[in-house]
Design an enzyme around this catalytic site. Structure first.
Site, mmCIF file in Angstrom:
data_model
loop_
_atom_site.group_PDB
_atom_site.id
_atom_site.type_symbol
_atom_site.label_atom_id
_atom_site.label_comp_id
_atom_site.label_asym_id
_atom_site.label_seq_id
_atom_site.Cartn_x
_atom_site.Cartn_y
_atom_site.Cartn_z
ATOM 1 N N GLU A 77 -29.404 -13.863 77.966
ATOM 2 C CA GLU A 77 -28.643 -12.835 78.681
ATOM 3 C C GLU A 77 -28.061 -13.503 79.933
ATOM 4 O OE1 GLU A 77 -28.018 -10.266 81.981
ATOM 5 O OE2 GLU A 77 -29.761 -11.592 81.812
ATOM 6 N N ASN A 102 -27.552 -12.886 83.258
ATOM 7 C CA ASN A 102 -28.213 -13.056 84.561
ATOM 8 C C ASN A 102 -29.249 -14.170 84.521
ATOM 9 O OD1 ASN A 102 -26.773 -11.079 85.862
ATOM 10 N ND2 ASN A 102 -28.351 -9.493 85.637
ATOM 11 N N ASN A 146 -26.412 -12.096 75.321
ATOM 12 C CA ASN A 146 -25.000 -11.735 75.446
ATOM 13 C C ASN A 146 -24.120 -12.895 75.932
ATOM 14 O OD1 ASN A 146 -25.736 -11.729 78.146
ATOM 15 N ND2 ASN A 146 -25.081 -9.640 78.558
ATOM 16 N N HIS A 166 -25.938 -1.793 82.130
ATOM 17 C CA HIS A 166 -27.021 -2.716 82.489
ATOM 18 C C HIS A 166 -27.605 -2.404 83.884
ATOM 19 C CE1 HIS A 166 -25.544 -5.044 79.120
ATOM 20 N NE2 HIS A 166 -24.371 -5.211 79.700
ATOM 21 N N ASP A 167 -26.794 -2.633 84.891
ATOM 22 C CA ASP A 167 -27.311 -2.617 86.269
ATOM 23 C C ASP A 167 -27.737 -1.237 86.772
ATOM 24 O OD1 ASP A 167 -26.902 -5.312 86.236
ATOM 25 O OD2 ASP A 167 -25.114 -5.291 87.501
ATOM 26 N N ASP A 221 -20.649 -3.179 86.834
ATOM 27 C CA ASP A 221 -21.870 -2.373 86.660
ATOM 28 C C ASP A 221 -22.759 -2.464 87.889
ATOM 29 O OD1 ASP A 221 -22.383 -5.015 85.756
ATOM 30 O OD2 ASP A 221 -24.115 -4.347 84.592
ATOM 31 N N ASP A 222 -22.585 -3.538 88.682
ATOM 32 C CA ASP A 222 -23.249 -3.592 89.992
ATOM 33 C C ASP A 222 -22.722 -2.473 90.888
ATOM 34 O OD1 ASP A 222 -22.691 -6.418 88.868
ATOM 35 O OD2 ASP A 222 -24.401 -6.763 90.196
ATOM 36 N N ASP A 241 -24.414 -9.025 92.169
ATOM 37 C CA ASP A 241 -23.251 -9.911 92.034
ATOM 38 C C ASP A 241 -22.052 -9.039 91.667
ATOM 39 O OD1 ASP A 241 -24.477 -9.345 89.553
ATOM 40 O OD2 ASP A 241 -23.803 -11.208 88.632
#
Lengths: 330, 330
Positions: free
Chosen positions: B166, B168, B160, B241-242, B14-15, B10
């Protein structure tokens, strides 16, 4: 400074330790005890409490039987695999001659809060049914008590009865939700800190070797408790849930980290039922103050707890025994 | 060993880092990308992905638009305060001439799983709607893919987007529940490890100083991302993250602690909605094996991640740029 303490318990092995600790503490004067169904039924818990008080030479402390059932649903039968069928690890205590009080536990708490306005410390180490009922009986309770300390919940640690729920909260989530939502500051002593406060076999041997009957009885009970906890820690030892809450309530033990956060209780029927949903998102910035937060969550201690507990028990009860023995010899 | 990778994303700052990392990794060959609404809508995420692929000289990688809405309810508009209105921190990327694929993201995942039976690695770094839809399209999907790695959830760390959820997972708990319940082993890369994998301002400056456009663009995006995370960490930096999920999926980064536990998703309407309810009760005995457990939860890493990430990006893209510059000069 000796603080008047109301203890709400479900005695229970670690409740027995908490009770003995409070009787031993120079900081506490136990002015009343209520029982609630949890580890055992409220009635069995009261019986155990009376017998322990008698063994400790404190039979004059009043004991009130509290709620048998949680606010929603009914008592599930306790946890004999943890605390034994009789709640005190199959240790046979001499029956006390004392009887339970005529009032309920909730009535006792309200009465004591009025008797000791602004100074009573309520220490809840079982499900919170009685505390919730006392809030209903006396909506001004929050302004009458000095503090409320609850052994219960899990903030960042795993639960102990579901992956996320701790037993005291899980046994009456609706009561816990009322207690955490009431207009008072609550100190939560969750599994995060109690599971890290471990009494080891060496400590237990010290209790067993005592010249006094109370430490010896506690050492025997702990043998049962250790067998359950060996499956969790991989060695004979146990967490010190309830006595730690008692020691924090009277200020004998200081928290090292205890952020004040928003906290709610999951009363849904989902997999989170009974979870204390504490908002720990301040973790990464050292828990900055949160406007409107009321729940102090104890995460760690300044010092190790078990050595203090053992020393406090021996120091008081061996002294008491010596006096009793002296008196008997006259 | 180069593994075929399907990336579900998405995009998202960070993606973008995860995508660039996978393009840079000698261990991965990105054979298809699906997008889903999360940080931005699935359509905007696809646009960003195409533009990033073009900037990276990888415009031939097919991009399929996936689910706009979660399985239940509708897309809430993303998180512009984290990722910017355009999803990539208001950095203006040159528009790619490429178009999105005719198939949906779920169809693409199923097709690729059949094309690379037993070797395809599915890396999901957004809400799990497309993965759940792919499981419906092809119930044999679990036996077709090599692995599924999910950036999502929180095991013992705070959430978060709620105290326990979280983002996602929270954006499509019903999809996440289906993915975790399916007949495959899932690796969860939760906030426990991603929040501890921090890219600092010094790392960002290295990216900004690069001779290659992809690291520079990522460094610029991170400026936006850092402003959000400064409110969490108290300094300009950000969680990774990602890209961490991507690096774990291709085996470039090894977990230090990653117990395999039972895990479910809270799909109730209570305060736990969207929580990954991981059973971490084995903590105190070093996580002994649990019969029937399928979810590997990464809690810590053998090595720090951010330095590896920066080095991998520079090593690949500066090499690429040098080649391109050389080619252009001819």
């Amino acid at each position: 400074m000796t603080a008047p303490v109301y203890l709400d318990c479900d005695t229970g092995i670690d409740d027995a330790l908490a009770l003995a600790y409070l009787l031993a503490s120079p900081l506490a004067s136990v002015v009343g005890i209520g029982t609630v169904s949890g580890n055992v039924s409220a009635a069995v818990g009261a019986r155990n409490t009376l017998d322990l008080l008698s063994l400790a030479g404190a039979a004059s402390v009043p004991v009130a039987v509290g709620a048998h059932d949680p606010l929603v649903g009914s008592f599930g039968g306790g946890s004999p695999w943890v605390h034994g069928e009789n709640g005190v690890g199959e240790v046979m205590l001499a029956p006390s001659a004392a009887s339970v009080a005529a009032e309920s536990a909730a009535e006792m708490l309200v009465r004591l809060a009025r008797t000791y306005p602004g100074t009573l410390r309520a220490v809840a180490i079982g499900p919170l049914t009685n505390i919730a009922e006392a809030l209903r009986l006396e909506p001004a309770l929050p302004s009458l008590v000095e503090s409320v300390t609850v052994m219960g919940g899990a903030a960042l640690a795993p639960g102990n009865i579901t992956p996320v729920a701790e037993a005291n909260i899980w046994h009456d989530p609706e009561a816990a939700a009322l207690v955490l939502a009431a207009d008072w500051d609550v100190t939560l002593v969750p599994l995060d800190v109690t599971m890290a406060s471990v009494l080891e076999e060496a400590h237990r041997q010290v209790l067993l070797a005592s010249s006094a009957p109370v430490p010896r009885a506690l050492g025997e009970m702990l043998g049962y408790y250790f067998r359950f906890y060996e499956g969790i820690y991989g060695r004979p030892c146990s967490a010190m849930h309830d006595p730690l809450a008692a020691a924090l309530a009277v200020g004998a033990v200081k928290p090292a980290l205890a952020p004040v956060v928003r906290a709610a209780v999951d009363t849904s029927e989902g997999p989170g039922r009974g979870q204390t949903v504490c908002d720990m998102r301040g973790l990464y910035a050292g828990y900055p103050p949160v406007s409107g937060a009321r729940c102090r969550v104890v995460l760690s201690l300044e010092e190790e707890f078990a050595p203090h507990l053992v020393e406090a028990l021996l120091s008081h009860f061996e002294g008491t025994t010596a006096e009793l023995a002296g008196a008997a010899a006259i």
